[in-house]
Design a protein around this motif. Structure first.
Motif, PDB file in Angstrom:
ATOM      1  N   UNK A 169       0.868  -1.168   0.000  1.00 53.96           N
ATOM      2  CA  UNK A 169       0.000   0.000   0.000  1.00 53.96           C
ATOM      3  C   UNK A 169       0.907   1.221   0.000  1.00 53.96           C
ATOM      4  N   UNK A 170       0.851   1.974  -1.081  1.00 57.45           N
ATOM      5  CA  UNK A 170       1.699   3.145  -1.239  1.00 57.45           C
ATOM      6  C   UNK A 170       0.831   4.395  -1.274  1.00 57.45           C
ATOM      7  N   UNK A 186      -0.786  -2.028  -4.718  1.00 55.99           N
ATOM      8  CA  UNK A 186      -0.224  -2.956  -5.707  1.00 55.99           C
ATOM      9  C   UNK A 186      -0.461  -4.352  -5.139  1.00 55.99           C
ATOM     10  N   UNK A 187      -1.155  -5.180  -5.890  1.00 53.98           N
ATOM     11  CA  UNK A 187      -1.476  -6.532  -5.437  1.00 53.98           C
ATOM     12  C   UNK A 187      -1.025  -7.512  -6.511  1.00 53.98           C
ATOM     13  N   UNK A 215       9.010  -2.891 -10.671  1.00 54.87           N
ATOM     14  CA  UNK A 215       7.619  -3.065 -11.075  1.00 54.87           C
ATOM     15  C   UNK A 215       7.207  -1.949 -12.027  1.00 54.87           C
ATOM     16  N   UNK A 216       6.805  -2.327 -13.235  1.00 56.75           N
ATOM     17  CA  UNK A 216       6.404  -1.376 -14.263  1.00 56.75           C
ATOM     18  C   UNK A 216       4.916  -1.568 -14.558  1.00 56.75           C
ATOM     19  N   UNK A 271       0.879  -4.284 -11.635  1.00 59.25           N
ATOM     20  CA  UNK A 271       1.838  -3.342 -11.030  1.00 59.25           C
ATOM     21  C   UNK A 271       1.282  -1.922 -11.012  1.00 59.25           C
ATOM     22  N   UNK A 272       0.092  -1.732 -11.564  1.00 61.40           N
ATOM     23  CA  UNK A 272      -0.535  -0.412 -11.575  1.00 61.40           C
ATOM     24  C   UNK A 272      -1.259  -0.201 -10.245  1.00 61.40           C
ATOM     25  N   UNK A 273      -1.000   0.908  -9.572  1.00 61.11           N
ATOM     26  CA  UNK A 273      -1.667   1.162  -8.291  1.00 61.11           C
ATOM     27  C   UNK A 273      -3.177   1.299  -8.474  1.00 61.11           C
TER      28      UNK A 273
END
Length: 166
Positions: A27-28, A33-34, A126-127, A156-158
């Motif tokens: 969690x950013x 990101x899961x 992570x891209x 990798x997309x939030x």
């Protein structure tokens, strides 16, 4: 492509900038990101025998979130295999993984493994790529340095978390 200082960042930054940290979920400030949708949960690696190029001597297998067994690697998330699969090295399991918010590369997943003979660090950058389910690329496979990978994936997309009303 990845500076050696990223290895030091893994130790210095720990999980700074990441609220919840496991080998699956981070969690950013940008969102969640899961990586669980990328993971196999049948004791096999999702990304198996990935090489830097056709002439590469080393192969790598990785499965986010869940450990697997392959050759001499037991209960790992990341494994290095030598040319004829006669030797293998554990490059990390879920207890040796941390998400790190790197100022240059963004969110990375770092594995740090040490034993009485050696210490190895592996960094997976992570891209976010909304058009890619999951593609793992080996960037640097020199055992005398850290191992560097790139994971391109829509996972990798939030994703923003919805706030629960009370």
């Amino acid at each position: 492509m990845f500076p050696k200082t990223l290895c030091l960042l893994a130790h210095l930054l720990a999980a700074r900038g990441v609220e919840y940290n496991s080998s699956c979920i981070a969690v950013t400030d940008d969102g969640v990101i899961d990586l669980r949708p990328l993971a196999n949960n049948d004791s096999s690696p999702r990304f198996m025998d990935v090489m830097k190029d056709r002439e590469a001597m080393l192969r790598f297998s990785w499965n986010p979130c869940y450990n697997f067994d392959e050759q001499g690697c037991r209960q790992v998330e990341l494994c290095e295999l030598t040319p004829h699969f006669d030797l293998s090295y554990s490059l990390g399991n879920s207890t040796q993984a941390s998400f790190i918010q790197d100022p240059t590369f963004g969110l990375v997943l770092a594995y740090n493994v040490s034993d009485i003979y050696d210490s190895r660090t592996s960094i997976i950058r992570l891209i976010c790529d909304v058009n890619e389910e999951g593609l793992l690329k080996v960037v640097e496979d020199d055992p005398s340095q850290q191992y560097n990978f790139i994971l391109r994936s829509k996972h990798c997309c939030p994703k923003t978390q919805s706030k629960q009303s009370t």
